[in-house]
Motif scaffolding. Structure first.
Motif, PDB file in Angstrom:
ATOM      1  N   GLU A 255      -3.361  -9.427  -1.666  1.00  0.00           N
ATOM      2  CA  GLU A 255      -4.353  -8.489  -1.127  1.00  0.00           C
ATOM      3  C   GLU A 255      -3.746  -7.783   0.082  1.00  0.00           C
ATOM      4  O   GLU A 255      -3.263  -8.419   1.011  1.00  0.00           O
ATOM      5  CB  GLU A 255      -5.638  -9.200  -0.734  1.00  0.00           C
ATOM      6  CG  GLU A 255      -6.736  -8.217  -0.322  1.00  0.00           C
ATOM      7  CD  GLU A 255      -8.098  -8.876  -0.214  1.00  0.00           C
ATOM      8  OE1 GLU A 255      -9.103  -8.138  -0.181  1.00  0.00           O
ATOM      9  OE2 GLU A 255      -8.167 -10.121  -0.160  1.00  0.00           O
ATOM     10  N   VAL A 256      -3.757  -6.467   0.026  1.00  0.00           N
ATOM     11  CA  VAL A 256      -3.290  -5.621   1.125  1.00  0.00           C
ATOM     12  C   VAL A 256      -4.520  -4.969   1.729  1.00  0.00           C
ATOM     13  O   VAL A 256      -5.249  -4.246   1.040  1.00  0.00           O
ATOM     14  CB  VAL A 256      -2.300  -4.551   0.626  1.00  0.00           C
ATOM     15  CG1 VAL A 256      -1.867  -3.638   1.758  1.00  0.00           C
ATOM     16  CG2 VAL A 256      -1.094  -5.209  -0.028  1.00  0.00           C
ATOM     17  N   LEU A 270       2.316   4.846   6.138  1.00  0.00           N
ATOM     18  CA  LEU A 270       1.264   4.226   5.339  1.00  0.00           C
ATOM     19  C   LEU A 270      -0.032   4.399   6.106  1.00  0.00           C
ATOM     20  O   LEU A 270      -0.087   4.145   7.305  1.00  0.00           O
ATOM     21  CB  LEU A 270       1.543   2.745   5.109  1.00  0.00           C
ATOM     22  CG  LEU A 270       2.764   2.369   4.253  1.00  0.00           C
ATOM     23  CD1 LEU A 270       2.918   0.856   4.175  1.00  0.00           C
ATOM     24  CD2 LEU A 270       2.652   2.958   2.852  1.00  0.00           C
ATOM     25  N   ASP A 271      -1.076   4.817   5.405  1.00  0.00           N
ATOM     26  CA  ASP A 271      -2.311   5.201   6.079  1.00  0.00           C
ATOM     27  C   ASP A 271      -3.500   4.458   5.477  1.00  0.00           C
ATOM     28  O   ASP A 271      -4.140   4.926   4.541  1.00  0.00           O
ATOM     29  CB  ASP A 271      -2.505   6.712   5.954  1.00  0.00           C
ATOM     30  CG  ASP A 271      -3.624   7.234   6.841  1.00  0.00           C
ATOM     31  OD1 ASP A 271      -4.223   6.439   7.572  1.00  0.00           O
ATOM     32  OD2 ASP A 271      -3.882   8.451   6.804  1.00  0.00           O
ATOM     33  N   GLY A 272      -3.769   3.255   6.020  1.00  0.00           N
ATOM     34  CA  GLY A 272      -4.943   2.496   5.593  1.00  0.00           C
ATOM     35  C   GLY A 272      -4.902   2.084   4.131  1.00  0.00           C
ATOM     36  O   GLY A 272      -5.874   2.273   3.394  1.00  0.00           O
ATOM     37  N   ILE A 273      -3.800   1.461   3.698  1.00  0.00           N
ATOM     38  CA  ILE A 273      -3.638   1.074   2.294  1.00  0.00           C
ATOM     39  C   ILE A 273      -4.456  -0.176   1.991  1.00  0.00           C
ATOM     40  O   ILE A 273      -4.371  -1.195   2.692  1.00  0.00           O
ATOM     41  CB  ILE A 273      -2.157   0.811   1.959  1.00  0.00           C
ATOM     42  CG1 ILE A 273      -1.330   2.085   2.123  1.00  0.00           C
ATOM     43  CG2 ILE A 273      -2.005   0.225   0.562  1.00  0.00           C
ATOM     44  CD1 ILE A 273      -1.608   3.131   1.074  1.00  0.00           C
ATOM     45  N   LEU A 296       5.654   0.340   1.593  1.00  0.00           N
ATOM     46  CA  LEU A 296       4.638  -0.626   1.166  1.00  0.00           C
ATOM     47  C   LEU A 296       5.302  -1.913   0.672  1.00  0.00           C
ATOM     48  O   LEU A 296       4.886  -3.019   1.045  1.00  0.00           O
ATOM     49  CB  LEU A 296       3.765  -0.020   0.067  1.00  0.00           C
ATOM     50  CG  LEU A 296       2.742  -0.964  -0.573  1.00  0.00           C
ATOM     51  CD1 LEU A 296       1.734  -1.450   0.459  1.00  0.00           C
ATOM     52  CD2 LEU A 296       2.039  -0.284  -1.742  1.00  0.00           C
ATOM     53  N   LEU A 297       6.322  -1.786  -0.148  1.00  0.00           N
ATOM     54  CA  LEU A 297       7.012  -2.963  -0.669  1.00  0.00           C
ATOM     55  C   LEU A 297       7.696  -3.736   0.448  1.00  0.00           C
ATOM     56  O   LEU A 297       7.727  -4.974   0.438  1.00  0.00           O
ATOM     57  CB  LEU A 297       8.035  -2.550  -1.728  1.00  0.00           C
ATOM     58  CG  LEU A 297       7.485  -1.839  -2.965  1.00  0.00           C
ATOM     59  CD1 LEU A 297       8.581  -1.629  -3.996  1.00  0.00           C
ATOM     60  CD2 LEU A 297       6.328  -2.613  -3.578  1.00  0.00           C
ATOM     61  N   GLN A 298       8.255  -3.026   1.414  1.00  0.00           N
ATOM     62  CA  GLN A 298       8.928  -3.701   2.528  1.00  0.00           C
ATOM     63  C   GLN A 298       7.930  -4.439   3.415  1.00  0.00           C
ATOM     64  O   GLN A 298       8.232  -5.522   3.938  1.00  0.00           O
ATOM     65  CB  GLN A 298       9.728  -2.677   3.340  1.00  0.00           C
ATOM     66  CG  GLN A 298      10.950  -2.151   2.593  1.00  0.00           C
ATOM     67  CD  GLN A 298      11.716  -1.114   3.384  1.00  0.00           C
ATOM     68  OE1 GLN A 298      11.992  -1.307   4.557  1.00  0.00           O
ATOM     69  NE2 GLN A 298      12.041  -0.003   2.748  1.00  0.00           N
ATOM     70  N   VAL A 299       6.742  -3.884   3.583  1.00  0.00           N
ATOM     71  CA  VAL A 299       5.707  -4.568   4.362  1.00  0.00           C
ATOM     72  C   VAL A 299       5.253  -5.836   3.645  1.00  0.00           C
ATOM     73  O   VAL A 299       5.117  -6.903   4.246  1.00  0.00           O
ATOM     74  CB  VAL A 299       4.509  -3.632   4.608  1.00  0.00           C
ATOM     75  CG1 VAL A 299       3.295  -4.424   5.062  1.00  0.00           C
ATOM     76  CG2 VAL A 299       4.855  -2.590   5.656  1.00  0.00           C
ATOM     77  N   GLY A 309      -3.417  -3.982   9.988  1.00  0.00           N
ATOM     78  CA  GLY A 309      -3.719  -4.434   8.636  1.00  0.00           C
ATOM     79  C   GLY A 309      -3.208  -5.839   8.370  1.00  0.00           C
ATOM     80  O   GLY A 309      -2.607  -6.483   9.226  1.00  0.00           O
ATOM     81  N   ARG A 310      -3.467  -6.311   7.141  1.00  0.00           N
ATOM     82  CA  ARG A 310      -3.195  -7.707   6.805  1.00  0.00           C
ATOM     83  C   ARG A 310      -2.645  -7.802   5.382  1.00  0.00           C
ATOM     84  O   ARG A 310      -3.065  -7.075   4.477  1.00  0.00           O
ATOM     85  CB  ARG A 310      -4.471  -8.534   6.917  1.00  0.00           C
ATOM     86  CG  ARG A 310      -4.281 -10.041   6.752  1.00  0.00           C
ATOM     87  CD  ARG A 310      -5.579 -10.802   6.976  1.00  0.00           C
ATOM     88  NE  ARG A 310      -6.559 -10.569   5.903  1.00  0.00           N
ATOM     89  CZ  ARG A 310      -7.617  -9.796   6.014  1.00  0.00           C
ATOM     90  NH1 ARG A 310      -7.857  -9.149   7.157  1.00  0.00           N
ATOM     91  NH2 ARG A 310      -8.454  -9.644   5.015  1.00  0.00           N
TER      92      ARG A 310
END
Length: 498
Positions: A255-256, A270-273, A296-299, A309-310
């Protein structure tokens, strides 16, 4: 006949990369070479370009026998090559990259204005627009591809070799490249195209030569063949149809939540994914390169940290954890760039296969080498990885064979969640069939998979849901049964669907 290669053989010790290959090229045609990884395609072209010397055989250009001791010899004879991985200086401007080696001006002063003028003239002459003043490293892959082609045209190439030219291009960039090739052939240029993508080959090629195990299995005119026949000639068997069972999702494995990364110029990368992946499903992410997919993948994998975010894996908040800790909590990762993130070029096949498995394959502080060799040998056999031995350095593997090794390594992690980023980039059609089948097998066994691919056909074939990213946001979501290339293309370009 413009070019004739007769009975070309190339041996490395006892191994024959090319076995008596005959190949010809007519003036003003596109002749494609297709075949599985390790079939000998690139070796043959490296011989033509003077990077390798044949063990036996001959080359004739315009009826006259020639030998090329270096790429410079080939260039002087009007042969240019655009390699699979761009050979450009990222900090140079586009104009500087194109004219390098034959710069305008004097030995004491490079004439930048004249270089820009030269490149503008090339763009007008060949219908390939670039900004000569732009920094090359900041340009999109499609632009960099044009720079490579303009560079060989500036060098006077009449024959242009393209080695897997569309591997990093978006669908729109691919079409632009194919149109440019067609235009250039009308102007008298001749192309040799190495590609795994049969739809592109059948679009642009006039003739197609198929290699298998270093030998020619046939040369056909485009109008006399189709993708099924070519596939059979490449792999020596009929490909099985991919079977996709109905999806039965379980609990969330990823969960992102509201993940944001602020850019250097104020605009978020990235803006509020917000997204989730459940056990037993494949969630595909489509989008033109540079819209936040890589970040996104790196995060998710811990290579970058979000500004807010989490990230949750299973029931564990892994935000801010190290990559090692995140992997230990149930993540495997097929990276989008096998050379940057997936392997060390100087490591052996055995060591590359071991990466990520080493902690469980040891006893008393010592690696269980017998078990490791058995494991990696099994992958080499299952995925038909062509390598001299497990001690071979990965720098000597073809790109597709290295990709298959990394895919096998990550699939065998046995984690509840898998990132599959460009899983079939640079692999042949037989390996693609194997990788797709293995991904769906893992999905049916309950693994949640986040699939990122620049190939819309791959996204549509494997995904149960498709998300589209545009300018760092999720621009839309479609269930598999409603997703089409047209709908996804609209969302990828910033449009909307009703």
């Amino acid at each position: 006949m413009l070019l004739q290669m007769d009975k070309i053989t190339k041996k490395y010790g006892e191994f024959s990369a090319n076995r008596g290959i005959d190949f010809s090229l007519r003036a003003g045609e596109v002749h494609a070479i297709v075949g599985e990884n390790g079939a000998g395609k690139t070796t043959l072209m490296r011989i033509l370009y003077g990077m390798e010397q044949p063990t036996s055989g001959s080359i004739r250009l315009n009826g006259k026998e020639v030998t090329f001791s270096s790429p410079l010899d080939a260039i002087h004879h009007g042969i240019g090559m655009v390699h699979q991985h761009f050979m450009l200086f990222p900090s140079f401007t586009i104009a500087e990259n194109i004219v390098i080696g034959n710069e305008p001006g004097s030995s004491a002063r490079f004439d930048r204005k004249q270089a820009v003028k030269i490149v503008d003239g090339l763009c007008d002459q060949y219908g390939m627009k670039v900004d000569p003043r732009a920094v090359t490293g900041s340009s999109a892959p499609g632009i960099q591809q044009r720079v490579e082609i303009l560079k060989v045209l500036y060098q006077g190439a009449e024959i242009i070799i393209l080695d897997e030219p569309t591997g990093v291009l978006t669908p729109m960039e691919v079409q632009e490249l194919l149109q440019a090739i067609k235009l250039l052939t009308k102007q008298g240029k001749s192309f040799i195209l190495i590609s795994h993508k049969l739809n592109e080959v059948l679009d642009v090629a006039d003739r197609i030569t198929v290699l298998r195990d270093g030998a020619v299995t046939g040369t056909v005119e485009k109008g006399e063949t189709d993708a099924n026949q070519l596939s059979g000639m490449m792999v020596g068997r009929e490909l099985a149809e991919l079977k996709k069972n109905p999806v039965d999702p379980g609990d969330k494995v990823l969960e992102v939540s509201d993940v944001t990364i602020r850019g250097t110029k104020g605009k978020p990368v990235l803006d509020g994914i917000n997204l989730a992946v459940q056990a037993g499903e494949v969630v595909g992410i489509a989008g033109i390169s540079g819209n936040g997919q890589s970040e996104l993948l790196q995060v998710i994998s811990g290579l970058m940290q979000p500004d807010q975010g989490r990230i949750t894996l299973g029931s564990t908040d892994v935000t801010g954890m190290s990559t090692r800790k995140i992997r230990e909590h149930g993540l495997a990762h097929i990276p989008e760039d096998r050379y940057v993130w997936g392997a060390n070029r100087e490591a052996t096949v055995l060591d590359t296969g071991l990466m990520g498995h080493h902690r469980r394959l040891q006893q008393g502080g010592f690696l269980k080498l017998k078990d490791i060799r058995s494991l990696v040998s099994g992958w080499v056999s299952k995925f038909s990885i062509k390598t001299g031995s497990l001690e071979t350095s990965t720098q000597y593997l073809s790109g597709g064979n290295l990709q298959k090794l990394i895919v096998a390594r990550e699939l065998e992690q046995g984690t509840p969640f898998l990132i599959a980023a460009e899983p079939t980039r640079g692999v042949d059609i037989g390996a693609m069939e194997t990788i797709h089948g293995e991904l769906l097998k893992r999905r049916d066994e309950g693994t949640g998979i986040l699939l990122v691919s620049s190939e819309l056909t791959e996204i549509l074939k494997l995904s149960d849901r498709v998300l589209v990213m545009y300018e760092g946001r999720i621009a839309g979501e479609l269930p598999a049964q409603e997703a089409t290339e047209e709908k996804l293309g609209l969302l990828m370009a910033g449009g909307s669907i009703q």
